[in-house]
Design a protein around this motif. Structure first.
Motif, PDB file in Angstrom:
ATOM      1  N   PRO A  82       0.801  -1.239   0.000  1.00  0.00           N
ATOM      2  CA  PRO A  82       0.000   0.000   0.000  1.00  0.00           C
ATOM      3  C   PRO A  82       0.828   1.281   0.000  1.00  0.00           C
ATOM      4  O   PRO A  82       0.295   2.348  -0.310  1.00  0.00           O
ATOM      5  CB  PRO A  82      -0.829  -0.115   1.286  1.00  0.00           C
ATOM      6  CG  PRO A  82      -0.797  -1.557   1.649  1.00  0.00           C
ATOM      7  CD  PRO A  82       0.526  -2.055   1.202  1.00  0.00           C
ATOM      8  N   MET A  83       2.116   1.199   0.350  1.00  0.00           N
ATOM      9  CA  MET A  83       2.934   2.408   0.372  1.00  0.00           C
ATOM     10  C   MET A  83       3.099   3.001  -1.021  1.00  0.00           C
ATOM     11  O   MET A  83       3.412   4.190  -1.159  1.00  0.00           O
ATOM     12  CB  MET A  83       4.295   2.111   0.998  1.00  0.00           C
ATOM     13  CG  MET A  83       4.239   1.852   2.495  1.00  0.00           C
ATOM     14  SD  MET A  83       5.866   1.563   3.204  1.00  0.00           S
ATOM     15  CE  MET A  83       5.483   1.492   4.957  1.00  0.00           C
ATOM     16  N   ARG A  84       2.910   2.194  -2.030  1.00  0.00           N
ATOM     17  CA  ARG A  84       2.952   2.678  -3.409  1.00  0.00           C
ATOM     18  C   ARG A  84       2.009   3.862  -3.591  1.00  0.00           C
ATOM     19  O   ARG A  84       2.265   4.787  -4.364  1.00  0.00           O
ATOM     20  CB  ARG A  84       2.573   1.540  -4.355  1.00  0.00           C
ATOM     21  CG  ARG A  84       2.546   1.928  -5.822  1.00  0.00           C
ATOM     22  CD  ARG A  84       1.906   0.829  -6.647  1.00  0.00           C
ATOM     23  NE  ARG A  84       2.591  -0.445  -6.442  1.00  0.00           N
ATOM     24  CZ  ARG A  84       2.001  -1.629  -6.644  1.00  0.00           C
ATOM     25  NH1 ARG A  84       0.739  -1.688  -6.988  1.00  0.00           N
ATOM     26  NH2 ARG A  84       2.686  -2.734  -6.475  1.00  0.00           N
ATOM     27  N   GLU A  85       0.906   3.814  -2.843  1.00  0.00           N
ATOM     28  CA  GLU A  85      -0.119   4.845  -2.956  1.00  0.00           C
ATOM     29  C   GLU A  85       0.390   6.231  -2.573  1.00  0.00           C
ATOM     30  O   GLU A  85      -0.106   7.242  -3.058  1.00  0.00           O
ATOM     31  CB  GLU A  85      -1.278   4.464  -2.037  1.00  0.00           C
ATOM     32  CG  GLU A  85      -2.492   5.328  -2.157  1.00  0.00           C
ATOM     33  CD  GLU A  85      -3.206   5.151  -3.476  1.00  0.00           C
ATOM     34  OE1 GLU A  85      -3.941   6.053  -3.867  1.00  0.00           O
ATOM     35  OE2 GLU A  85      -3.005   4.098  -4.109  1.00  0.00           O
ATOM     36  N   LEU A  86       1.398   6.264  -1.710  1.00  0.00           N
ATOM     37  CA  LEU A  86       1.852   7.546  -1.170  1.00  0.00           C
ATOM     38  C   LEU A  86       2.954   8.202  -2.004  1.00  0.00           C
ATOM     39  O   LEU A  86       3.427   9.284  -1.667  1.00  0.00           O
ATOM     40  CB  LEU A  86       2.344   7.353   0.264  1.00  0.00           C
ATOM     41  CG  LEU A  86       1.275   6.889   1.263  1.00  0.00           C
ATOM     42  CD1 LEU A  86       1.891   6.674   2.635  1.00  0.00           C
ATOM     43  CD2 LEU A  86       0.137   7.886   1.343  1.00  0.00           C
ATOM     44  N   SER A  87       3.358   7.562  -3.086  1.00  0.00           N
ATOM     45  CA  SER A  87       4.452   8.121  -3.891  1.00  0.00           C
ATOM     46  C   SER A  87       4.066   9.447  -4.538  1.00  0.00           C
ATOM     47  O   SER A  87       4.921  10.316  -4.739  1.00  0.00           O
ATOM     48  CB  SER A  87       4.883   7.119  -4.965  1.00  0.00           C
ATOM     49  OG  SER A  87       3.814   6.850  -5.862  1.00  0.00           O
ATOM     50  N   SER A  88       2.788   9.617  -4.864  1.00  0.00           N
ATOM     51  CA  SER A  88       2.363  10.877  -5.476  1.00  0.00           C
ATOM     52  C   SER A  88       2.235  11.986  -4.438  1.00  0.00           C
ATOM     53  O   SER A  88       2.332  13.169  -4.769  1.00  0.00           O
ATOM     54  CB  SER A  88       1.019  10.688  -6.195  1.00  0.00           C
ATOM     55  OG  SER A  88       0.015  10.265  -5.285  1.00  0.00           O
ATOM     56  N   ARG A  89       2.033  11.630  -3.179  1.00  0.00           N
ATOM     57  CA  ARG A  89       1.895  12.630  -2.113  1.00  0.00           C
ATOM     58  C   ARG A  89       3.266  13.171  -1.698  1.00  0.00           C
ATOM     59  O   ARG A  89       3.406  14.358  -1.402  1.00  0.00           O
ATOM     60  CB  ARG A  89       1.175  12.014  -0.912  1.00  0.00           C
ATOM     61  CG  ARG A  89       1.004  12.977   0.250  1.00  0.00           C
ATOM     62  CD  ARG A  89       0.272  12.313   1.403  1.00  0.00           C
ATOM     63  NE  ARG A  89      -1.111  12.039   1.061  1.00  0.00           N
ATOM     64  CZ  ARG A  89      -2.117  12.885   1.253  1.00  0.00           C
ATOM     65  NH1 ARG A  89      -1.870  14.079   1.765  1.00  0.00           N
ATOM     66  NH2 ARG A  89      -3.336  12.553   0.941  1.00  0.00           N
ATOM     67  N   TYR A  90       4.265  12.288  -1.636  1.00  0.00           N
ATOM     68  CA  TYR A  90       5.597  12.694  -1.204  1.00  0.00           C
ATOM     69  C   TYR A  90       6.541  12.609  -2.397  1.00  0.00           C
ATOM     70  O   TYR A  90       7.197  11.592  -2.639  1.00  0.00           O
ATOM     71  CB  TYR A  90       6.073  11.800  -0.050  1.00  0.00           C
ATOM     72  CG  TYR A  90       5.138  11.874   1.138  1.00  0.00           C
ATOM     73  CD1 TYR A  90       5.070  13.021   1.923  1.00  0.00           C
ATOM     74  CD2 TYR A  90       4.292  10.815   1.454  1.00  0.00           C
ATOM     75  CE1 TYR A  90       4.199  13.104   3.008  1.00  0.00           C
ATOM     76  CE2 TYR A  90       3.418  10.891   2.521  1.00  0.00           C
ATOM     77  CZ  TYR A  90       3.375  12.038   3.297  1.00  0.00           C
ATOM     78  OH  TYR A  90       2.501  12.115   4.346  1.00  0.00           O
ATOM     79  N   SER A  91       6.607  13.691  -3.139  1.00  0.00           N
ATOM     80  CA  SER A  91       7.382  13.721  -4.378  1.00  0.00           C
ATOM     81  C   SER A  91       8.820  14.181  -4.172  1.00  0.00           C
ATOM     82  O   SER A  91       9.630  14.137  -5.103  1.00  0.00           O
ATOM     83  CB  SER A  91       6.700  14.637  -5.397  1.00  0.00           C
ATOM     84  OG  SER A  91       6.541  15.949  -4.870  1.00  0.00           O
ATOM     85  N   GLY A  92       9.151  14.612  -2.944  1.00  0.00           N
ATOM     86  CA  GLY A  92      10.509  15.034  -2.648  1.00  0.00           C
ATOM     87  C   GLY A  92      11.331  13.897  -2.077  1.00  0.00           C
ATOM     88  O   GLY A  92      11.128  12.725  -2.412  1.00  0.00           O
ATOM     89  N   SER A  93      12.233  14.221  -1.167  1.00  0.00           N
ATOM     90  CA  SER A  93      13.106  13.212  -0.556  1.00  0.00           C
ATOM     91  C   SER A  93      12.361  12.457   0.544  1.00  0.00           C
ATOM     92  O   SER A  93      11.670  13.054   1.371  1.00  0.00           O
ATOM     93  CB  SER A  93      14.348  13.886   0.043  1.00  0.00           C
ATOM     94  OG  SER A  93      15.086  14.575  -0.955  1.00  0.00           O
ATOM     95  N   VAL A  94      12.520  11.134   0.550  1.00  0.00           N
ATOM     96  CA  VAL A  94      11.957  10.297   1.608  1.00  0.00           C
ATOM     97  C   VAL A  94      13.047   9.365   2.110  1.00  0.00           C
ATOM     98  O   VAL A  94      13.967   9.008   1.373  1.00  0.00           O
ATOM     99  CB  VAL A  94      10.744   9.467   1.113  1.00  0.00           C
ATOM    100  CG1 VAL A  94       9.617  10.375   0.658  1.00  0.00           C
ATOM    101  CG2 VAL A  94      11.141   8.494   0.008  1.00  0.00           C
ATOM    102  N   LEU A  95      12.951   9.000   3.376  1.00  0.00           N
ATOM    103  CA  LEU A  95      13.879   8.021   3.951  1.00  0.00           C
ATOM    104  C   LEU A  95      13.195   6.658   3.933  1.00  0.00           C
ATOM    105  O   LEU A  95      12.071   6.512   4.426  1.00  0.00           O
ATOM    106  CB  LEU A  95      14.244   8.389   5.380  1.00  0.00           C
ATOM    107  CG  LEU A  95      15.220   7.414   6.058  1.00  0.00           C
ATOM    108  CD1 LEU A  95      16.637   7.620   5.535  1.00  0.00           C
ATOM    109  CD2 LEU A  95      15.195   7.565   7.587  1.00  0.00           C
ATOM    110  N   VAL A  96      13.868   5.656   3.376  1.00  0.00           N
ATOM    111  CA  VAL A  96      13.360   4.288   3.355  1.00  0.00           C
ATOM    112  C   VAL A  96      14.293   3.419   4.185  1.00  0.00           C
ATOM    113  O   VAL A  96      15.515   3.401   3.957  1.00  0.00           O
ATOM    114  CB  VAL A  96      13.247   3.751   1.917  1.00  0.00           C
ATOM    115  CG1 VAL A  96      13.026   2.248   1.921  1.00  0.00           C
ATOM    116  CG2 VAL A  96      12.101   4.447   1.191  1.00  0.00           C
TER     117      VAL A  96
END
Length: 498
Positions: free
Chosen positions: A182-196
């Motif tokens: 389901p995290m795929r869904e949030l890729s459009s919301r957080y278009s900048g840098s993310v920590l994985v």
């Protein structure tokens, strides 16, 4: 369409312990040939509706002692960071089975670790259980099934390839959900840098990038830029080579020039100490800006965990700590180091009801594409009962029971089965009670199939009917005992638990 087809000629029969039972079932199957059992209940989901993404559950809801439905759309999902649009998993085209020999009114859903696999190796009964579902049973029927695991750390295709090899059958992405799907869904919301965070090597970064995240940073990248971030952690030469050079980016002169919009724990941490330190640093930062410290400790970006399992079943004889334990540590240490400030984090996966709702829609899609089972016009529900087989009462059983409660008597029945091959310890009293406790996954599959056959036999013999949810009345024990004993166990499965 018939829910259960008669036995096909030449199908190898499975051994049963009582000849009287075999004779009686043969007579029953002959009666079933003359009847066409249609769905007696309307469906509660439209097969043509988009796949809805699971809602998130916040820290408060998951740490609550109240075993109520979690993470549902009308429950405690997060408003400002929940998925914005429906998620549609990739479903490869599958060779469609003839629906003449497919059970159309029930299906199975399986957890993986502790149910089918343990320590990377298949549990002995798992391969046989899959054969039973694929038609090698005394009734000659195939039963649709999907996999719903909180595990992750690899792409869905890689997980399916691993499971295919372990279970000696083909597992499709169209029947598989892992914790971070389901995290795929949030890729459009957080278009900048993310920590994985989490997983082996660069795999979780690669998965996140396939999900559409544009700038994925890992703890290794931060340690490469500033080794003193975690003073007791030294990157190996391979890790150092794979990690990206954050300070060589255009416009970046120091780490504080980088802003983290969100933290995603995709899989279990491989180094808890350094990952904990980096997650806390970002949680206590000024708006996610690396190497800064907030004065109010309420400016940090959201933190998402792919699941909340504190324990899981691995190769060791005793259960091991999982991602849920790291989540609790993050929240506890944050409070301890900020003078009592509370940190709210968010989790996907089981036991959130939204995850089970997503699984039900995936199952409907899989039944249609693989088995040709599509709800009729005007019907809302495509499957009467989903048997969920799990090993963890706190996630598998809790979530299944909550989903069943939300479905109501007019909706799909979610029937929880707990096995003894994983987290659950035999002889203990599970906090969240299953509808059925069995030894292993093969016992679970046999129980579910025979329960359905018994219900159909009851209907065909002119019994009292099945009621709204297709269960027999509690007082009708005579018909139950008449079924006899199968493989040494008396049939208990047709009495209503409601």
């Amino acid at each position: 369409m018939s829910s259960l087809a008669p036995q096909r000629p030449g199908m190898p029969a499975r051994q049963i312990s009582a000849s009287s039972f075999a004779e009686e079932f043969t007579a029953a199957r002959n009666r079933l040939k003359k009847l066409d059992f249609e769905h007696e209940h309307e469906q509660d989901h439209d097969d043509e509706s988009p796949m809805a993404s699971p809602a998130l559950s916040s820290s408060d809801s998951l740490t609550s002692e109240e075993p109520s439905p979690l993470g549902s759309e009308d429950g405690d999902s997060m408003d400002d960071a929940s998925p914005a649009t429906p998620i549609t998993p990739f479903t490869p085209m599958a060779d469609q089975d003839s629906n003449d020999d497919v059970a159309d009114n029930f299906a199975f859903a399986f957890d993986i670790d502790g149910v089918l696999v343990r320590g990377g190796k298949p549990i002995p009964e798992a391969i046989e259980a899959m054969k039973v579902l694929n038609g090698e049973n005394e009734y000659g029927i195939k039963v649709p099934y999907i996999f719903l695991t909180n595990g992750g750390g690899k792409s869905e295709s890689e997980r399916c390839a691993d499971l295919s090899q372990q279970l000696e059958l083909e597992v499709s992405e169209g029947q598989f959900i892992c914790g971070h799907t389901p995290m795929r869904e949030l890729s459009s919301r957080y278009s900048g840098s993310v920590l994985v965070v989490g997983g082996e090597g660069e795999k979780c970064r690669q998965v996140a990038e396939t999900y559409g995240f544009r700038d994925v940073i890992t703890p290794g990248d931060i340690l490469k830029a500033n080794a003193s971030t975690a003073p007791f952690r030294k990157l190996t030469p391979a890790e150092l080579s794979a990690s990206r050079d954050l300070l060589s980016r255009p416009g970046v002169g120091k780490l504080s020039d980088i802003v983290i919009e969100a933290v995603f724990v995709f899989a279990d941490s491989r180094d808890w100490a350094s990952d904990l330190q980096i997650i806390l640093d970002i949680a206590q930062s000024k708006g996610g800006r690396l190497e800064t410290r907030s004065e109010t400790f309420d400016e940090g970006p959201p933190i998402f965990f792919s699941h909340n399992d504190v324990l899981w079943s691995a190769a060791h004889e005793h259960v091991r700590l999982g991602m849920g334990a790291l989540r609790k540590i993050v929240e506890t240490v944050f409070e301890e180091t900020t003078g009592g400030k509370k940190l709210t984090t968010y989790a996907f996966g089981k036991p959130q009801v939204g995850t089970f709702e997503f699984a039900e829609r995936l199952l409907q899609k899989w039944r249609a594409e693989k088995h040709g089972l599509v709800a009729g016009r005007g019907e809302k529900r495509g499957v009467g009962t989903v048997y969920f087989v799990g090993d963890t009462p706190e996630s598998d059983i809790r979530g299944t029971n909550a989903m069943d409660e939300k479905s109501g008597r007019e909706g799909t029945e979610w029937y929880s089965i707990l096995v003894k091959t994983g987290v659950y310890q035999e002889g203990t009293e599970p906090r969240f009670k299953p509808r059925k406790l069995v030894g292993n996954v093969l016992d679970a599959v046999n129980h579910g199939i025979r329960r359905e056959m018994a219900r159909k036999m009851k209907t065909s013999s002119g019994g009292q009917g099945q009621g709204q949810r297709g269960l027999w009345p509690l007082g009708d024990v005579t018909g139950l005992k008449k079924m006899g004993e199968v493989e040494g166990r008396m049939q208990e499965c047709v009495i209503s638990e409601h």
